[in-house]
Design a protein around this motif. Structure first.
Motif, mmCIF file in Angstrom:
data_model
loop_
_atom_site.group_PDB
_atom_site.id
_atom_site.type_symbol
_atom_site.label_atom_id
_atom_site.label_comp_id
_atom_site.label_asym_id
_atom_site.label_seq_id
_atom_site.Cartn_x
_atom_site.Cartn_y
_atom_site.Cartn_z
ATOM 1 N N GLN A 1 0.838 -1.195 0.000
ATOM 2 C CA GLN A 1 0.000 0.000 0.000
ATOM 3 C C GLN A 1 0.881 1.256 0.000
ATOM 4 N N ASN A 2 1.911 1.249 0.813
ATOM 5 C CA ASN A 2 2.832 2.388 0.865
ATOM 6 C C ASN A 2 3.542 2.577 -0.479
ATOM 7 N N TYR A 3 3.906 1.469 -1.065
ATOM 8 C CA TYR A 3 4.581 1.503 -2.358
ATOM 9 C C TYR A 3 3.677 2.175 -3.402
ATOM 10 N N LEU A 4 2.423 1.791 -3.356
ATOM 11 C CA LEU A 4 1.431 2.336 -4.289
ATOM 12 C C LEU A 4 1.298 3.838 -4.086
ATOM 13 N N VAL B 1 15.380 1.103 2.510
ATOM 14 C CA VAL B 1 15.251 0.736 3.916
ATOM 15 C C VAL B 1 15.515 1.966 4.785
ATOM 16 N N ALA B 2 14.623 2.254 5.706
ATOM 17 C CA ALA B 2 14.829 3.374 6.635
ATOM 18 C C ALA B 2 15.008 2.805 8.029
ATOM 19 N N GLN C 1 2.482 4.247 8.273
ATOM 20 C CA GLN C 1 2.519 2.977 9.002
ATOM 21 C C GLN C 1 3.678 2.167 8.424
ATOM 22 N N VAL C 2 4.552 1.696 9.271
ATOM 23 C CA VAL C 2 5.660 0.906 8.741
ATOM 24 C C VAL C 2 5.745 -0.453 9.433
ATOM 25 N N VAL C 3 6.161 -1.419 8.640
ATOM 26 C CA VAL C 3 6.321 -2.767 9.173
ATOM 27 C C VAL C 3 7.755 -2.899 9.686
ATOM 28 N N ILE C 4 7.872 -3.231 10.951
ATOM 29 C CA ILE C 4 9.209 -3.315 11.553
ATOM 30 C C ILE C 4 9.927 -4.569 11.053
ATOM 31 N N VAL D 1 10.910 -1.198 5.380
ATOM 32 C CA VAL D 1 10.996 -1.038 3.933
ATOM 33 C C VAL D 1 10.025 0.065 3.546
ATOM 34 N N MET D 2 10.547 1.110 2.914
ATOM 35 C CA MET D 2 9.695 2.238 2.556
ATOM 36 C C MET D 2 8.990 1.978 1.230
#
Lengths: 89, 685
Positions: free
Chosen positions: B328-331, B675-676, B648-651, B669-670
């Motif tokens: 979703q973030n990628y989109l 990678v942040a 929202q980020v997945v750890i 992963v952004m």
């Protein structure tokens, strides 16, 4: 919405803006209103529960006010089923 | 369902019942006049008896049968169980636990103490029976209703409400009866929804039979606001052939707490309880019935539908949601999609984002459970430890409703037991005189509390004992070679030494602690769930063990910031606010330390690029962005180049090599695939 003597006639399908106007209207005139009658809309279904909250509030404010929709329960709302008030809770 | 499967379900249920009995007995000990609690304990034993007999667990069946007799006597008489009776109850629970293990493993014989405990139970029964017969020995239907909290025995509702059975009579064909409870928030109209809008949508896929409206009582015309929802609850009786999932779609845009859908099974008494839910992937955990008399009660109880889901499946679902969030973030970040200036595309992506967040929240909530049960279990630990070392202890519980990730609850139990035992054994003074001299109550007080702080969950174990002898700890560490004489340790570092493997300052090794094993285990267990333990102590006032845990193990809501051309993530729960100060609000002390005036507070400025040693640049604070962050030491202002956005980020773990990196707790992963690093605010200042 119209007022016929001391009877206020309302439509089932009033939207939020209309209910807002109605609230202002009845605030100044509650003392003169004796009965509120609600007419079904084309589909016979209510649109906003806010109207029912207002009716409930009016009934609490003036218990002598005759409102069939509140007084004569259960109320048949067609495809919306039968409406009951849990006023005892 | 195979017998083996049924047996497995019974074992799980039985363990839950036993665990609950333990807690209930301890609570009953505190309030022996609470008959409802005694009834609750009786109910657990009664259920266990029926199920044990159904599986031919005769040893368990026999034991609980006699135990039930004792409980039955007390609950139906005016005699209050004495302290020794309560001891026997607790001992019985231990034996029930052990006997169940014997039955499961099909071991012959009885657990140690079985006969003795059974004899004691029988002795109590025979002694008590010689006292005058209790006045209310006969259990009426209403008594049962009270005991089992069962709606079918309740007083009839006021005349306006029809009987539930009448709704079943109105079902057609394959229709199922659902009860939908709407508890819409007060701003529901402003969000574009209305009770009747849901009525309308429901009427498209089923039949609304009735609705029960509960307005709030404190509504006056003077304060009436038509845009405010005055209905605290609307209950809808709904008949449909659609599945529960299909009904739920109608309420997709509501918050999870705003609605509840419950399938109401037909009240057929003869229907076997395990056939109520037949969907393959989900198992309904219910205790098989052994006696006819249980059937009516059980049939009513299953109306409260609870499903037991394999934790593994839940974890898999959680992982998938994590991937969904990344996708979703990628989109959302994809340049090509951003370039499409189409309102419909934008709206669809926004919609998708909303739904993703909704699903994520729901799945997250599945894993969150109140810490109450874990805390309640500690009552037994305190009771047993207190008796063992002969110190009267009062346990205070606070914040039991704090919700915590289920995985962490499981990891927390053992460390808590160790810390509590340690507090009682080492912390609380050995004798009452010592406490009196220090102006303390005779009873040692151990406080167990849970709360949220800065995006973490804190579990605090505090005792009002003598405190940790810092000198003694340091000397012991020196003796054991854990520290060198030239090492300069601050107070926290000295206290942390007690969590080193093999460390113990106890003069006498007791049953409870003093072997230097416990606290080492505590640290390892807590670190395995990305938490940490901190110890503080004040001489003669007591010690505090803080267990700091992340809110969840998988996804965080993060603020993305840029510093020295690199992207970092700060958990938003730690952020108070962000601001750009005026030049005259920035102060420098001793030409080194920088501070910023934020309203009435003076906050130290922490430059992210310097802390992480990214570069040596020193932009002016008034030309940068400051993020006000709160950690356990207080507030500080983190200087970054700019705020990029919230996400929202997945750890993702960084692996062992980076695990100990100061100031960083993980990676993510952004949307653009980079990678942040996720900042650990506790270590930044």
């Amino acid at each position: 919405m119209c007022i016929d003597g001391d009877v206020l006639e309302l439509d089932f399908d009033m939207d939020l803006e209309e209910i807002k106007a109605l609230t202002l209207f009845v605030k100044d005139r509650l003392a003169y209103i004796e009965e509120i009658v609600i007419f079904p809309s084309k589909e016979g279904l209510p649109t906003s529960s806010s109207l029912w909250a207002l009716l409930w509030c009016l009934k609490q404010e003036k218990p002598s006010l005759k409102i069939d929709a509140i007084d004569k329960i259960p109320l048949d709302l067609g495809v919306f089923g039968t409406l009951y008030w849990n006023s005892h809770e | 369902m195979s017998k083996e499967k049924l047996k497995q379900i019974f074992i799980e249920e039985a363990n839950d019942i036993i665990e609950k009995m333990d807690i209930d007995i301890l609570n009953y000990e505190e309030s022996p006049s609470n008959k409802a609690l005694l009834n609750e304990i009786f109910r657990g034993v009664h259920t266990l008896k029926g199920s044990a007999n159904a599986f031919n667990f005769s040893r368990l069946g026999e034991f609980v049968h006699h135990f039930e007799d004792v409980l039955d006597f007390f609950r139906s008489s005016d005699i209050t169980p004495s302290a020794s009776h309560v001891d026997l109850f607790l001992e019985s629970v231990n034996l029930i636990k052990e006997t169940l293990e014997f039955e499961i493993s099909e071991r012959s014989g009885h657990p140690e103490g079985y006969e003795a405990c059974l004899n004691q139970i029988q002795k109590i029964i025979s002694t008590l029976k010689t006292t005058p017969e209790p006045a209310q020995a006969t259990i009426t239907c209403n008594d049962l209703a009270q005991e089992f909290g069962n709606e079918i025995f309740d007083e009839p509702m006021p005349v306006q409400r029809p009987d539930e059975a009448s709704f079943f009579e109105r079902l057609e064909g394959e229709e199922t009866l659902y009860t939908i409870i709407l508890t819409l928030d007060s701003d529901i109209y402003l969000r574009g929804f209305d009770h009747f809008l849901f009525f309308k949508n429901l009427s498209h896929v089923g039949r609304i039979l009735a609705s029960f409206w509960s307005p709030i009582d404190t509504c006056t015309l003077e304060t009436f606001d038509s845009e405010y929802n005055y209905f605290r609850q609307v209950e809808i009786m709904y008949a449909t052939q659609s599945s529960q999932a299909q009904i739920e779609e109608i309420f997709d845009f509501l918050e999870p707490q705003e609605y509840r859908i419950v399938a109401t099974p037909r009240p057929t008494v003869a229907q076997p309880i395990l056939n109520v839910v037949s969907e393959e992937p989900v198992e309904v955990a219910s205790v098989p019935l052994a006696k006819e008399e249980n059937k009516e009660i059980k049939a009513a109880l299953v109306q409260k539908t609870f499903l037991k889901i394999d934790a593994q499946k839940l974890d898999e679902l959680f992982d998938s949601i994590g991937e969904l969030v990344i996708a979703q973030n990628y989109l959302g970040e994809n340049g090509k999609i951003k370039a499409v200036r189409d309102a419909e595309v934008t709206k669809t992506i926004e919609n998708l984002s909303k739904i993703t967040k909704l699903i994520q929240n729901r799945v997250m909530s599945l894993r969150m459970i109140p810490i109450r049960d874990t805390f309640e279990k500690m009552k037994r630990v305190v009771r047993d430890s207190s008796k063992k070392v002969g110190k009267p202890i009062h346990l205070v519980l606070q914040g039991e409703d704090t919700e915590i990730d289920k995985t962490m609850v499981e990891a927390l139990s053992d460390p808590l037991i160790h810390i509590i035992r340690n507090s009682i054994d080492h912390g609380i003074e050995t004798n009452v005189e010592e406490r009196r001299k220090a102006g303390k109550s005779d009873e040692g007080i151990v406080t167990l509390s849970a709360y949220h702080r800065g995006g973490n969950i804190i579990i605090e174990v505090k005792d009002d004992g003598r405190g940790i002898n810092k000198e003694k700890v340091y000397q012991k560490a020196l003796e054991r070679g854990l520290v060198k004489p030239e090492d300069e340790l601050n107070e926290a570092q000295i206290y942390n030494l007690i969590m080193q493997p093999g460390f113990s300052t106890a003069d006498v090794i007791s049953d409870l602690s003093g072997r230097g094993v416990g606290l080492d285990v505590v640290r390892t267990a807590i670190e395995s769930v990305r938490g940490k333990v901190e110890i503080s102590s004040v001489p003669n006032q007591g010690s505090t063990f803080l267990i700091i845990l992340p809110l969840t193990l998988a996804i965080i809501d993060g603020m993305i910031v840029r510093s020295s051309e690199k992207i970092f993530i700060i958990p938003t729960l730690c952020i108070i606010e962000s601001f750009r100060p005026a030049e005259d609000e920035v102060h420098v002390a001793g030409s080194k330390e920088e501070f910023v005036q934020l309203r009435s507070e003076l906050l130290p400025i922490v430059r992210l690029n310097r802390v992480l040693e990214l570069d040596t640049q020193k932009p002016n604070a008034w030309e940068s962005t400051l993020v006000c962050i709160e950690n356990q030491k207080g507030k500080f202002a983190l200087l970054v180049d700019e705020l990029v956005g919230r996400q929202q980020v997945v750890i993702k773990t960084l692996g062992e090599f980076f695990a100990k990196t100061e100031g960083v707790s993980g990676g993510a992963v952004m949307g653009n695939g980079e990678v942040a690093l996720i900042l650990n605010v506790e270590e930044l200042y």
